[in-house]
Design an enzyme around this catalytic site. Sequence first.
Site, PDB file in Angstrom:
ATOM      1  N   LYS A 145      -2.314  87.503 -29.010  1.00 25.57           N
ATOM      2  CA  LYS A 145      -1.488  88.716 -28.912  1.00 25.57           C
ATOM      3  C   LYS A 145      -0.311  88.447 -27.999  1.00 25.57           C
ATOM      4  O   LYS A 145      -0.345  87.517 -27.192  1.00 25.57           O
ATOM      5  CB  LYS A 145      -2.322  89.881 -28.383  1.00 25.57           C
ATOM      6  CG  LYS A 145      -2.898  89.629 -26.997  1.00 25.57           C
ATOM      7  CD  LYS A 145      -3.913  90.697 -26.618  1.00 25.57           C
ATOM      8  CE  LYS A 145      -4.640  90.356 -25.343  1.00 25.57           C
ATOM      9  NZ  LYS A 145      -3.811  90.281 -24.156  1.00 25.57           N
ATOM     10  N   CYS A 174      -5.656  94.445 -19.885  1.00 25.74           N
ATOM     11  CA  CYS A 174      -6.039  94.108 -21.260  1.00 25.74           C
ATOM     12  C   CYS A 174      -7.456  94.557 -21.613  1.00 25.74           C
ATOM     13  O   CYS A 174      -7.707  94.941 -22.755  1.00 25.74           O
ATOM     14  CB  CYS A 174      -5.830  92.620 -21.498  1.00 25.74           C
ATOM     15  SG  CYS A 174      -4.069  92.213 -21.461  1.00 25.74           S
ATOM     16  N   ASP A 212      -9.123  87.552 -22.777  1.00 28.06           N
ATOM     17  CA  ASP A 212      -8.140  86.820 -21.962  1.00 28.06           C
ATOM     18  C   ASP A 212      -8.728  86.023 -20.791  1.00 28.06           C
ATOM     19  O   ASP A 212      -8.181  86.052 -19.688  1.00 28.06           O
ATOM     20  CB  ASP A 212      -7.095  87.798 -21.403  1.00 28.06           C
ATOM     21  CG  ASP A 212      -6.295  88.491 -22.489  1.00 28.06           C
ATOM     22  OD1 ASP A 212      -6.628  88.337 -23.676  1.00 28.06           O
ATOM     23  OD2 ASP A 212      -5.326  89.212 -22.149  1.00 28.06           O
TER      24      ASP A 212
END
Length: 194
Positions: free
Chosen positions: A95, A147, A10
């Site tokens: 995601k 994450c 990310d």
Amino acid sequence: MGQQAFIIVDLQNDFCPGGSLAVPEGDRVIPVIQDWASRFQRQGKLVITTQDAHPADHISFRERGGPWPPHCVTGTHGFELHPDLHLLPHPAFHKGYLRDVDAYSGFEGTLVAPDGTLSTPPVSLEEYLRRENVDTLHLAGLATDYCVRATVLDALKLGFATTVLVDGVRGVNVNPNDSEKALNEMAQSGAKVR
Ligand SMILES: [Zn+2]
């Protein structure tokens, strides 16, 4: 012996300074990650990125009762990987693309096809890594306490030897020690933190 992969979690504009859910010093991880990614790609090893890829009315957003401001809405600037990160073509996983399901872990992601849509049939990160005979993962990215943490814990549960690059991660720290706690939890679960 299996292959190694470097997973970049990310590293998106919305999680970097100036973004809608900026992680303090989030952009400081870029040189560390760039070094690792360049070396891996030069050596022909796998570099994989994950991205939050939310619809505009995602369940994790405050307007829907979630904890976060809108972030990483697919197609926006905030969704894109940080422009200072330069990668050769590489597999990417999205995601959190279902409106009513949040996903912190890259292992909840789906491979993106060359045309930018999700692969059909869907290929999960685990499936992809097994297919490529990967057994060892190195991870960095954002955010340590969400994450990155979730991806590392899933990787360990699935039996991957997993190293977290401590200089390559930064946390949100809703509570001041969240990142430290997350790193301890990852280490106690079997990750190397280096
Ligand atoms: Zn998100």
